[in-house]
Design an enzyme around this catalytic site. Structure first.
Site: not given
Ligand code: PH2
Ligand code: MG
Ligand code: MG
Length: 173
Positions: A95, A104, A107, A109
């Site tokens: 990343r 990315r 990610d 979270d």
């Molecule tokens: N993550 C984001 C911004 N937009 N869109 C989708 N569909 N899935 C994501 O995980 C995502 C996003 C920022 O972390």
């Molecule tokens: Mg995110």
């Molecule tokens: Mg994040």
């Protein structure tokens, strides 16, 4: 001993939920590898994984579709140590942080940690943007059962969401 609440000296077991996303390279590889690395981390057990969904990008839309999923953990580390482990795994798997909300490889979270509500500079719980995001709530709702303290909120927000049609169960191509 002095304990500022960040030390994991006396942390018992807590349920925690992590939302995962990838839209660069071998997306499924990154998600699976992240689950393995979480499971191999000390003080972290992966107890359940959602299905994988393919989702239209939200926010910055000039990027490829994401694969998203969520996992339920039982952890014996404090929220900040868990967050640090997530950031380390993101970095281990390539990343880079070029563009906020941009493409990315991975990610991770931290969405929920027990019933904790935290507003600190480096961590907010529940995750402040999760309630409006179908790509988070749809997989998360597979893992959060009726007895869970967050069940009602998740289902209330899911009911209000538009754009769930951008979210499809994904299977290996
Ligand atoms: N993550 C984001 C911004 N937009 N869109 C989708 N569909 N899935 C994501 O995980 C995502 C996003 C920022 O972390
Ligand atoms: Mg995110
Ligand atoms: Mg994040």
């Amino acid at each position: 001993m002095f304990n500022d609440g960040r030390s994991d000296a006396a942390v018992s077991a807590h349920a925690a939920y992590v939302g995962m996303g990838s839209n660069v390279g071998d997306r499924a590889y990154y998600l699976n590898e992240a689950v393995k690395r979480l499971a191999d981390s000390s003080g972290i057990q992966v107890v359940q994984a959602s299905a994988i969904y393919e989702t239209a990008p939200v926010g910055y839309t000039e990027q490829g579709p994401f694969l998203n999923m969520a996992v339920r953990l039982v952890v014996e580390v404090d929220p900040w140590s868990l967050l640090q482990r997530l950031l380390d795994i993101e970095r281990e798997l390539g990343r880079t942080r070029d563009l906020r909300w941009g493409p990315r490889t991975l990610d991770l979270d931290l969405l929920l940690y027990g019933e904790r509500e935290i507003q600190s500079e480096d961590l907010e719980l529940p995750h402040p943007r999760m309630w409006e995001r179908g790509f988070v709530l749809v997989p998360l709702s597979e893992l959060v059962g009726q007895g869970d303290p967050w069940f009602e909120s998740i289902h209330q927000h899911l009911g209000k969401l538009e754009g769930k049609d951008g979210i499809k169960r994904w299977t290996i191509e």
